[in-house]
Design an enzyme around this catalytic site. Structure first.
Site, PDB file in Angstrom:
ATOM      1  N   LYS A 116     -35.690  15.045  48.879  1.00  0.00           N
ATOM      2  CA  LYS A 116     -35.283  14.339  47.655  1.00  0.00           C
ATOM      3  C   LYS A 116     -36.460  13.657  46.966  1.00  0.00           C
ATOM      4  CE  LYS A 116     -31.314  15.783  48.607  1.00  0.00           C
ATOM      5  NZ  LYS A 116     -31.565  17.236  48.546  1.00  0.00           N
ATOM      6  N   LYS A 158     -31.639   5.380  48.942  1.00  0.00           N
ATOM      7  CA  LYS A 158     -31.342   6.748  49.368  1.00  0.00           C
ATOM      8  C   LYS A 158     -32.394   7.238  50.365  1.00  0.00           C
ATOM      9  CE  LYS A 158     -28.978   8.270  45.193  1.00  0.00           C
ATOM     10  NZ  LYS A 158     -28.982   9.247  44.057  1.00  0.00           N
ATOM     11  N   HIS A 208     -20.450  14.007  37.894  1.00  0.00           N
ATOM     12  CA  HIS A 208     -21.344  14.983  38.533  1.00  0.00           C
ATOM     13  C   HIS A 208     -21.238  16.262  37.708  1.00  0.00           C
ATOM     14  CE1 HIS A 208     -22.924  17.309  42.155  1.00  0.00           C
ATOM     15  NE2 HIS A 208     -22.620  18.220  41.256  1.00  0.00           N
ATOM     16  N   HIS A 235     -17.760  12.686  48.975  1.00  0.00           N
ATOM     17  CA  HIS A 235     -18.900  13.543  48.596  1.00  0.00           C
ATOM     18  C   HIS A 235     -18.614  15.023  48.832  1.00  0.00           C
ATOM     19  CE1 HIS A 235     -21.188   9.930  48.054  1.00  0.00           C
ATOM     20  NE2 HIS A 235     -20.893   9.555  49.261  1.00  0.00           N
ATOM     21  N   GLU A 275     -28.287  19.780  39.684  1.00  0.00           N
ATOM     22  CA  GLU A 275     -27.237  18.759  39.638  1.00  0.00           C
ATOM     23  C   GLU A 275     -27.732  17.541  38.855  1.00  0.00           C
ATOM     24  OE1 GLU A 275     -26.002  17.518  43.476  1.00  0.00           O
ATOM     25  OE2 GLU A 275     -24.817  19.334  43.877  1.00  0.00           O
ATOM     26  N   ARG A 292     -29.086  27.675  46.379  1.00  0.00           N
ATOM     27  CA  ARG A 292     -28.145  28.670  46.930  1.00  0.00           C
ATOM     28  C   ARG A 292     -27.101  28.945  45.860  1.00  0.00           C
ATOM     29  NH1 ARG A 292     -26.401  23.584  48.480  1.00  0.00           N
ATOM     30  NH2 ARG A 292     -24.256  23.205  47.862  1.00  0.00           N
TER      31      ARG A 292
HETATM   32  C1  MV4 Z   1     -26.015   7.863  42.882  1.00  0.00           C
HETATM   33  C2  MV4 Z   1     -24.865   7.206  42.391  1.00  0.00           C
HETATM   34  C3  MV4 Z   1     -25.036   6.121  41.535  1.00  0.00           C
HETATM   35  N1  MV4 Z   1     -26.278   5.704  41.209  1.00  0.00           N
HETATM   36  N2  MV4 Z   1     -27.232   7.426  42.538  1.00  0.00           N
HETATM   37  C4  MV4 Z   1     -23.741  10.854  45.817  1.00  0.00           C
HETATM   38  C5  MV4 Z   1     -24.211  12.052  46.570  1.00  0.00           C
HETATM   39  C6  MV4 Z   1     -25.592  12.248  46.159  1.00  0.00           C
HETATM   40  N3  MV4 Z   1     -25.689  13.602  45.613  1.00  0.00           N
HETATM   41  C7  MV4 Z   1     -25.902  11.229  45.134  1.00  0.00           C
HETATM   42  N4  MV4 Z   1     -24.711  10.440  44.918  1.00  0.00           N
HETATM   43  C8  MV4 Z   1     -24.712   9.383  44.091  1.00  0.00           C
HETATM   44  N5  MV4 Z   1     -25.908   8.927  43.703  1.00  0.00           N
HETATM   45  C9  MV4 Z   1     -27.367   6.357  41.723  1.00  0.00           C
HETATM   46  N6  MV4 Z   1     -28.598   5.918  41.379  1.00  0.00           N
HETATM   47  C10 MV4 Z   1     -23.598   7.679  42.777  1.00  0.00           C
HETATM   48  C11 MV4 Z   1     -23.531   8.749  43.635  1.00  0.00           C
HETATM   49  C12 MV4 Z   1     -22.210   9.200  44.035  1.00  0.00           C
HETATM   50  C13 MV4 Z   1     -21.768  10.459  43.644  1.00  0.00           C
HETATM   51  C14 MV4 Z   1     -22.578  11.301  42.885  1.00  0.00           C
HETATM   52  C15 MV4 Z   1     -22.084  12.557  42.524  1.00  0.00           C
HETATM   53  C16 MV4 Z   1     -20.824  12.962  42.940  1.00  0.00           C
HETATM   54  C17 MV4 Z   1     -20.039  12.135  43.698  1.00  0.00           C
HETATM   55  C18 MV4 Z   1     -20.492  10.867  44.065  1.00  0.00           C
HETATM   56  C19 MV4 Z   1     -19.700  10.023  44.831  1.00  0.00           C
HETATM   57  C20 MV4 Z   1     -20.163   8.801  45.195  1.00  0.00           C
HETATM   58  C21 MV4 Z   1     -21.436   8.378  44.793  1.00  0.00           C
END
Ligand code: MV4
Length: 495
Positions: A116, A158, A208, A235, A275, A292
């Site tokens: 990441k 993260k 998302h 997630h 994404e 993928r």
């Molecule tokens: C975030 C966020 C809010 N702010 N980053 C969740 C999985 C990972 N791909 C990144 N995710 C998130 N990152 C910041 N700076 C909220 C999430 C998140 C989320 C993102 C996409 C789809 C579903 C989610 C569910 C919970 C939190």
């Protein structure tokens, strides 16, 4: 073009990939674990070879064994599907070293996008917007606090080696930052063997939204519109759709061009997905690049009319992408429901067992990518995805209505499924209005999982069938020839 391809996967995606290979006149080879001796993908392939073993680690993740089977069977290429070895850079490397084409991106792209922090650095350098953040190899609590106070709380910590929400921590106030940082580091170290963490500004109520990319070996990179994957539970994507009800045309173009920029920066080849996190003001930020083919690719196939697996195979065989960006036309709307063997009444715990009865939907605008059959076993060894049901219509409302009609036709007895959960989401006013974001499921979980009435009535039907089959009136042999099962059952009014 390849004459024989090995599909190194199982379940619905293995069957789906083999369908396209067969249409292309390519012989199909697959591999199977012990529990999958009579699985659908094993029966479907032209040639099927045992891997031995039961767990994924002892079977579908045995890269060296899979490559040996590819070489011995004469398969020139391997399609990894998704999951398993599909994003394993070492496996992609091993294929190349053994003269087997890996149908996917170069190992370098897999490796870089899998980290990441590295992917954020590459995207930042390429001018792709990333969530405002702070990242330094030996970031101190003071550094993190300095960033957070400037950017404003809440922030998100993260793990660099994390993904899919693992190793993530939201911090609302300064006094919690130090403890959260230490906890995130130790969790990352124990979960991923890499304690590197970074901090980002928290994006409130994000959506998302991801862009499908195709890149050939000659510098052509296309975007194929977006998919809105905001309906997630822990997630895990559950319902996806294309196009997104939240993306106006000018934003689609901007996101698409940004995703192409990201793919070029990653040295990408083949099919991939960029994404984005999207905030309520339509600002979009790079989240990660999936190297993928995604589970949810069928909704993009519906609205573009493309077969993404065929595009992948042609790119891997060294062909040029035939389309130009201006040829990509998006038409209509598609929704995908992931049908899982899970029990919503029991916190979505997996629901293994034998499929006693299976009636899958069909008819106009319906596609069911399935990896199961009636009488088949659903085990706990693998992902509980039974099938992906997609519905296509000229607009979003018609696609949703069609999906509801299809879900009504979907009958699975013997195991629990999340079909009723899908009904409740699709009929929720917030989803119907397209106003939902990634917090939708967590905010509405109670109303989305209240008593599964349909499951209960289904259980009654299954019990009636069981009773009938075990107590049906005895027909002597003379009568048997005359009375077909269909007539016989019809008389009872059962069907
Ligand atoms: C975030 C966020 C809010 N702010 N980053 C969740 C999985 C990972 N791909 C990144 N995710 C998130 N990152 C910041 N700076 C909220 C999430 C998140 C989320 C993102 C996409 C789809 C579903 C989610 C569910 C919970 C939190």
């Amino acid at each position: 073009m390849f004459k024989k391809v090995l599909v190194a996967n199982r379940g619905e995606i293995a069957v789906r990939v083999m369908r396209t290979l067969k249409e292309m006149g390519i012989r199909t080879v697959t591999v199977f674990s012990d529990p999958d001796r009579i699985a659908l993908h094993t029966l479907f392939a032209d040639e099927a070879y045992p891997l031995g073993g039961t767990t994924s680690a002892d079977s579908y993740l045995k890269g060296d064994k899979i490559i040996e089977i590819a070489r011995n069977s004469g398969a020139e290429a391997i399609h990894p599907g998704y999951g398993f070895l599909s994003e394993n850079a070492d496996f992609a490397e091993l294929c190349r070293e053994n003269g087997v084409v890996f149908i996917g991106p170069p190992a370098s792209a897999i490796r870089q996008m899998g980290d990441k922090v590295t992917s954020r650095e590459i995207m930042t350098a390429a001018g792709v917007p990333v969530v405002p953040g702070f990242d330094k190899p030996d970031m101190t609590e003071k550094d993190a606090l300095g960033f957070a106070e400037k950017a404003g709380f809440p922030v998100m910590i993260k793990a660099s080696a994390g993904g899919g929400g693992k190793g993530m921590r939201k911090v609302d106030k300064a006094e919690d930052l130090g403890k959260a940082l230490r906890a995130a580091r130790s969790e990352a170290l124990s979960s991923f063997g890499d304690g590197h963490v970074y901090v980002e500004k928290f994006v409130e109520h994000p959506r998302h939204i991801e862009i499908q990319i195709l890149a050939d070996n000659y510098g052509n990179v296309l975007y194929l519109g977006e998919r809105d994957c905001s309906i997630q539970r822990r997630h895990q994507k559950v319902i996806e759709e294309a196009p997104s009800p939240f993306v106006p045309p000018e934003m689609r173009k901007k996101m698409g061009e940004t995703a192409v920029q990201a793919a070029r920066a990653a040295g990408y080849r083949n099919a991939g997905t960029v994404e984005f996190l999207v905030d309520k003001n339509h600002n979009f930020y790079f989240l990660e690049m999936n190297t993928r083919l995604q589970v949810e690719h069928p909704v993009t196939e519906w609205i573009t009319g493309l077969d993404l697996v065929a595009e992948q195979v042609r790119i891997a065989a060294g062909e040029l992408i035939s389309l130009k960006q201006q040829d990509v036309k998006l038409q209509g709307h598609a929704v995908e429901c992931r049908i899982y063997a899970e029990d919503p009444d029991n916190n979505f715990m997996p629901s293994p067992g034998t499929i006693q009865l299976l009636r899958t939907p069909a008819g106009p605008g319906i596609r069911d990518d399935s990896g199961i059959y009636e009488g088949g076993e659903i085990s706990l060894y693998y992902d509980p995805l039974l099938s992906k049901l997609t519905a296509y219509g000229p607009d979003r409302d018609s696609a949703i209505r069609r999906m509801c009609r299809a879900l009504d036709e979907y009958i699975v007895a013997g195991i629990k499924t999340n079909i009723e959960f899908h009904h409740k989401v699709l009929n929720h006013p917030e989803f119907a209005a397209g106003d939902h974001d990634t917090t939708f499921v967590s905010r509405h979980l109670d109303e989305l999982t209240v008593g599964n009435s349909r499951e209960k009535s289904l259980a009654v039907v299954a019990a009636a069938i069981h009773y009938y089959l075990n107590n049906k009136p005895v027909i002597n042999s003379g009568q048997a020839q005359k009375c077909s099962q269909w007539k016989h059952f019809q008389r009872s009014g059962w069907l």
